[in-house]
Design a protein around this motif. Sequence first.
Motif, PDB file in Angstrom:
ATOM      1  N   VAL A 119      35.486  38.556 -63.565  1.00  0.00           N
ATOM      2  CA  VAL A 119      36.171  38.517 -64.860  1.00  0.00           C
ATOM      3  C   VAL A 119      36.361  39.940 -65.367  1.00  0.00           C
ATOM      4  O   VAL A 119      35.429  40.749 -65.339  1.00  0.00           O
ATOM      5  CB  VAL A 119      35.356  37.712 -65.894  1.00  0.00           C
ATOM      6  CG1 VAL A 119      36.053  37.727 -67.253  1.00  0.00           C
ATOM      7  CG2 VAL A 119      35.138  36.283 -65.416  1.00  0.00           C
ATOM      8  N   VAL A 121      36.800  42.152 -68.566  1.00  0.00           N
ATOM      9  CA  VAL A 121      36.548  42.093 -70.003  1.00  0.00           C
ATOM     10  C   VAL A 121      37.053  43.389 -70.642  1.00  0.00           C
ATOM     11  O   VAL A 121      36.690  44.479 -70.195  1.00  0.00           O
ATOM     12  CB  VAL A 121      35.046  41.905 -70.301  1.00  0.00           C
ATOM     13  CG1 VAL A 121      34.784  42.008 -71.807  1.00  0.00           C
ATOM     14  CG2 VAL A 121      34.557  40.567 -69.775  1.00  0.00           C
ATOM     15  N   ASP A 137      31.485  38.409 -74.448  1.00  0.00           N
ATOM     16  CA  ASP A 137      32.295  38.046 -73.285  1.00  0.00           C
ATOM     17  C   ASP A 137      31.563  38.360 -71.986  1.00  0.00           C
ATOM     18  O   ASP A 137      31.607  37.583 -71.023  1.00  0.00           O
ATOM     19  CB  ASP A 137      33.633  38.791 -73.313  1.00  0.00           C
ATOM     20  CG  ASP A 137      34.583  38.250 -74.372  1.00  0.00           C
ATOM     21  OD1 ASP A 137      34.435  37.072 -74.738  1.00  0.00           O
ATOM     22  OD2 ASP A 137      35.453  38.999 -74.832  1.00  0.00           O
ATOM     23  N   SER A 140      28.431  35.921 -71.514  1.00  0.00           N
ATOM     24  CA  SER A 140      28.824  34.550 -71.200  1.00  0.00           C
ATOM     25  C   SER A 140      29.329  34.450 -69.765  1.00  0.00           C
ATOM     26  O   SER A 140      29.050  33.476 -69.055  1.00  0.00           O
ATOM     27  CB  SER A 140      29.893  34.060 -72.176  1.00  0.00           C
ATOM     28  OG  SER A 140      31.054  34.861 -72.117  1.00  0.00           O
ATOM     29  N   ALA A 141      30.082  35.469 -69.315  1.00  0.00           N
ATOM     30  CA  ALA A 141      30.562  35.465 -67.938  1.00  0.00           C
ATOM     31  C   ALA A 141      29.402  35.602 -66.952  1.00  0.00           C
ATOM     32  O   ALA A 141      29.352  34.897 -65.936  1.00  0.00           O
ATOM     33  CB  ALA A 141      31.555  36.605 -67.727  1.00  0.00           C
ATOM     34  N   ALA A 201      39.757  35.810 -64.090  1.00  0.00           N
ATOM     35  CA  ALA A 201      39.901  35.538 -65.524  1.00  0.00           C
ATOM     36  C   ALA A 201      39.871  36.857 -66.277  1.00  0.00           C
ATOM     37  O   ALA A 201      39.378  37.874 -65.772  1.00  0.00           O
ATOM     38  CB  ALA A 201      38.794  34.617 -66.030  1.00  0.00           C
ATOM     39  N   ALA A 203      39.277  38.595 -70.442  1.00  0.00           N
ATOM     40  CA  ALA A 203      38.793  38.351 -71.802  1.00  0.00           C
ATOM     41  C   ALA A 203      39.063  39.595 -72.642  1.00  0.00           C
ATOM     42  O   ALA A 203      38.931  40.722 -72.158  1.00  0.00           O
ATOM     43  CB  ALA A 203      37.305  38.034 -71.787  1.00  0.00           C
ATOM     44  N   THR A 205      39.073  41.234 -76.902  1.00  0.00           N
ATOM     45  CA  THR A 205      38.892  41.158 -78.345  1.00  0.00           C
ATOM     46  C   THR A 205      39.609  42.347 -78.958  1.00  0.00           C
ATOM     47  O   THR A 205      39.306  43.494 -78.612  1.00  0.00           O
ATOM     48  CB  THR A 205      37.397  41.192 -78.732  1.00  0.00           C
ATOM     49  OG1 THR A 205      36.719  40.098 -78.121  1.00  0.00           O
ATOM     50  CG2 THR A 205      37.237  41.101 -80.241  1.00  0.00           C
ATOM     51  N   PHE A 227      43.129  33.499 -69.678  1.00  0.00           N
ATOM     52  CA  PHE A 227      42.944  34.699 -70.486  1.00  0.00           C
ATOM     53  C   PHE A 227      42.356  34.270 -71.819  1.00  0.00           C
ATOM     54  O   PHE A 227      42.974  33.510 -72.568  1.00  0.00           O
ATOM     55  CB  PHE A 227      44.269  35.423 -70.701  1.00  0.00           C
ATOM     56  CG  PHE A 227      44.118  36.700 -71.486  1.00  0.00           C
ATOM     57  CD1 PHE A 227      43.646  37.849 -70.883  1.00  0.00           C
ATOM     58  CD2 PHE A 227      44.440  36.733 -72.836  1.00  0.00           C
ATOM     59  CE1 PHE A 227      43.498  39.025 -71.610  1.00  0.00           C
ATOM     60  CE2 PHE A 227      44.297  37.902 -73.564  1.00  0.00           C
ATOM     61  CZ  PHE A 227      43.823  39.047 -72.947  1.00  0.00           C
ATOM     62  N   TYR A 228      41.156  34.736 -72.105  1.00  0.00           N
ATOM     63  CA  TYR A 228      40.445  34.350 -73.318  1.00  0.00           C
ATOM     64  C   TYR A 228      40.563  35.485 -74.332  1.00  0.00           C
ATOM     65  O   TYR A 228      39.927  36.530 -74.190  1.00  0.00           O
ATOM     66  CB  TYR A 228      38.978  34.047 -72.998  1.00  0.00           C
ATOM     67  CG  TYR A 228      38.814  32.996 -71.936  1.00  0.00           C
ATOM     68  CD1 TYR A 228      38.838  31.641 -72.260  1.00  0.00           C
ATOM     69  CD2 TYR A 228      38.661  33.346 -70.592  1.00  0.00           C
ATOM     70  CE1 TYR A 228      38.711  30.665 -71.282  1.00  0.00           C
ATOM     71  CE2 TYR A 228      38.532  32.374 -69.599  1.00  0.00           C
ATOM     72  CZ  TYR A 228      38.559  31.040 -69.952  1.00  0.00           C
ATOM     73  OH  TYR A 228      38.433  30.070 -68.977  1.00  0.00           O
ATOM     74  N   GLY A 229      41.398  35.298 -75.344  1.00  0.00           N
ATOM     75  CA  GLY A 229      41.647  36.359 -76.312  1.00  0.00           C
ATOM     76  C   GLY A 229      41.169  35.994 -77.702  1.00  0.00           C
ATOM     77  O   GLY A 229      41.410  34.892 -78.198  1.00  0.00           O
ATOM     78  N   GLU A 230      40.469  36.924 -78.316  1.00  0.00           N
ATOM     79  CA  GLU A 230      40.104  36.797 -79.732  1.00  0.00           C
ATOM     80  C   GLU A 230      40.880  37.890 -80.464  1.00  0.00           C
ATOM     81  O   GLU A 230      40.531  39.068 -80.378  1.00  0.00           O
ATOM     82  CB  GLU A 230      38.602  36.968 -79.945  1.00  0.00           C
ATOM     83  CG  GLU A 230      38.199  36.806 -81.394  1.00  0.00           C
ATOM     84  CD  GLU A 230      36.708  37.006 -81.645  1.00  0.00           C
ATOM     85  OE1 GLU A 230      36.324  37.094 -82.822  1.00  0.00           O
ATOM     86  OE2 GLU A 230      35.949  37.083 -80.662  1.00  0.00           O
TER      87      GLU A 230
END
Length: 313
Positions: A119, A121, A137, A140-141, A201, A203, A205, A227-230
Motif C-alpha cells: 500500500v 500511503v 493509514d 491499519s495497513a 492500494a 491512501a 489525507t 484509493f482511500y482518501g480523507e
Amino acid sequence: MSETATTPAELDDILAAAAIAAQEWGQRPAADRAAALVAAADALDAAASDLIPIAEVESNLAPARLQGELKRTTFQLRLFAELLNDGGYLDARIDHADDAWPMGARPDIRRVLEPIGPVVVFAASNFPFAFSVAGGDTCSALAAGCSVVLKVHSGHPQLSAAVGRVTVQALEGAGAPSGILALVYGTQAGRDALMDSRVKAGAFTGSIPGGRALFDLASSRPEPIPFYGELGSVNPVFVTEAAATARGSEIVSGFVQSYTMGAGQFCTKPGILLVPAGSTMVAELAEAARPAPAKLLNERIQVGYRAALESLF
C-alpha cells in the motif's frame, strides 16, 4: 533513508522489497503482527524526547500539541493490535457442507478477508505524527498484513526520517520482514509508486485537489486499485432561528474558536456559517475578537494563504 528525492532505481528496489515483504507478512499469525505494532508504539513513546523537538522546528506546532499527537499515534498502533488479537476484523463466514440443502447439495464454503498487498500511503502536512509515517493509514495497513511505502510530506522530511528509523527498527526487531515499511521522497516518486503494478492500494489525507489527482491516477491504471482518501471540506454550519435567538453570541464565539484552532489548519474547521435572515450574528462575527497570529505549518501553506487573501482584494 534519504531526504532527497527518491530515484527511479531506488524506488524500484523499495517496491520489490515491499512486494516480497507483503507476501511474508500477510501469512504471519495475527498475534505476531499485533506484537510488532505494540513494539513500534513502545519505541516511538521511548523516542519522544528526540522526536518532539524535530517536529516542533519543522511544523511550528507547540510541544504540548505534538506530545498529544504522538500519544494518539501510539494509541492507534496499540488499538489495531487489540483488533488483531480479537480477530473479528477478518469477517470470517463459514457455510458448512450440507447434502440435504433444499436447493441441492451445498459444498463447504468459506470466506475471509485477506491482505491486499503493498500500500502506498501519502502523509498529511497538518498531523506530522498521527497522519504520517506511523499514522492511522500505515498502522491499519500493517495490521491487515500489508507492507507500506510511505510518501513523505515535504513539510516535515527530517521528522519523517527519524520516525521511520524508529518504527522500522522496532517492526523488524519484532520479527517483521525487511521492506515492511519504507519511505520515499518527492512528488514524482509518489506518483510512480501509485502507478506501479506491485502496489495494490493507495491512501491519502489532504486537500481535495491533491486527493482527486491521486484518485484519478489510481483509477487510470491498467489494473485500477482501491484509493482511500480523507479530503478537506468546506464544512458548512447551519444555524436555526431558534438557536440564533437563544444563543447566537455563543455560536459566534464557538465558530471563531473552531475555525482559528491550530491557525486554521484543521480539516474539521467550519468554513461557512449560514444564519437566519436579519440575524445579528453576522455583525457579531465581524466584530468578534481573533486570536494572535501564529506561524503556519510550512512555507508552501503560507504562500498559498497569502495568494488566497490577495485574490479577495
